[in-house]
Write a protein that holds these residues in place. Sequence first.
Motif, PDB file in Angstrom:
ATOM      1  N   GLU A   1      20.704 -37.766  -8.203  1.00 55.67           N
ATOM      2  CA  GLU A   1      21.397 -38.193  -6.992  1.00 55.67           C
ATOM      3  C   GLU A   1      20.547 -37.822  -5.785  1.00 55.67           C
ATOM      4  O   GLU A   1      20.123 -36.666  -5.649  1.00 55.67           O
ATOM      5  N   LEU A   2      20.296 -38.781  -4.903  1.00 52.61           N
ATOM      6  CA  LEU A   2      19.505 -38.531  -3.706  1.00 52.61           C
ATOM      7  C   LEU A   2      19.808 -39.591  -2.657  1.00 52.61           C
ATOM      8  O   LEU A   2      20.438 -40.609  -2.953  1.00 52.61           O
ATOM      9  N   GLU A   3      19.341 -39.342  -1.447  1.00 49.58           N
ATOM     10  CA  GLU A   3      19.544 -40.264  -0.335  1.00 49.58           C
ATOM     11  C   GLU A   3      18.263 -41.049  -0.089  1.00 49.58           C
ATOM     12  O   GLU A   3      17.163 -40.497  -0.172  1.00 49.58           O
ATOM     13  N   TRP A   4      18.412 -42.337   0.241  1.00 49.65           N
ATOM     14  CA  TRP A   4      17.261 -43.193   0.541  1.00 49.65           C
ATOM     15  C   TRP A   4      17.349 -43.596   1.999  1.00 49.65           C
ATOM     16  O   TRP A   4      18.377 -44.111   2.441  1.00 49.65           O
ATOM     17  N   ARG A   5      16.264 -43.358   2.760  1.00 44.88           N
ATOM     18  CA  ARG A   5      16.278 -43.653   4.193  1.00 44.88           C
ATOM     19  C   ARG A   5      15.020 -44.411   4.601  1.00 44.88           C
ATOM     20  O   ARG A   5      13.901 -43.982   4.298  1.00 44.88           O
TER      21      ARG A   5
END
Length: 282
Positions: free
Chosen positions: A102-106
């Motif tokens: 799980e991670l954030e993509w920016r």
Amino acid sequence: MTDATTISATQTDADRALKQKHRAMWASGDYPRLASELIWRLGPRLVAATAVQPGERVLDVAAGSGNVAIPAALHGATVVASDLTPELFDVGRRLATEAGAELEWREADAEALPFTDASFDVVLSCVGVMFAPHHEQAADELVRVAAPGGRIGLISWTPDGFIGRMFKVMKPFAPPLPEGAQPAPLWGDEQHVRALLGDRVDEVEAKRQTVTIDALATPEAFRDYFKAHYGPTIAVYSRIADDPDQVRALDEALVALAVEHGLGVTRKAMEWEYLLFTARKR
């Protein structure tokens, strides 16, 4: 505190146009496939070299499809994967889901990161930030978003390694670098990176290492693979597409480069050299 609004306000129209060109270049071809098939193992090496720990805040700059971000998340870190080219994120999200990460993509420009000062315990980039055209700006951003005592870890192709040599081979067929831009493989020169980061970091370690590439068995297979999948190579071929002599000359030069490295002659694999650079923000 510095934020994205402050930084982006300093960019010129020429800067923004250049970044759009870079975004289009990396969106062409299939970089996620290349990263997955050839160099995915570099990500875990960088995560290990910087000793990413559970709960740490980690930023992957110029993350592509996540070959650093995903292993960092699997170590229990809170990870943001940032890249100028969000077209690469769909594959990254799929790979993360398949891996259980799980991670954030920016979307983010490495020279104007949309994060406040001292936001991350670890700031990483694997053959990514090296392609930001203005090296000092990119280096300043790496340091700015790292927390005091935070680690910075970089993997960059060396000027004299295979990929650095490939860019030299392509240079006569490519347009001149924009004013103020510097060649990407300079990030693979230890002294260049030390100068960029200066006295803002300590505990510097720099090691030249190699990654074995055994998925391309012949010089022609290497050339055709990069013509089809790698944005910088695609861009150069697009520029000379109307000149068959130039296309033939570049074809031959890329094959000769692979032959020089023994591919298809003495072995069916190549060793691509990179610089592993780690440091701690003061």
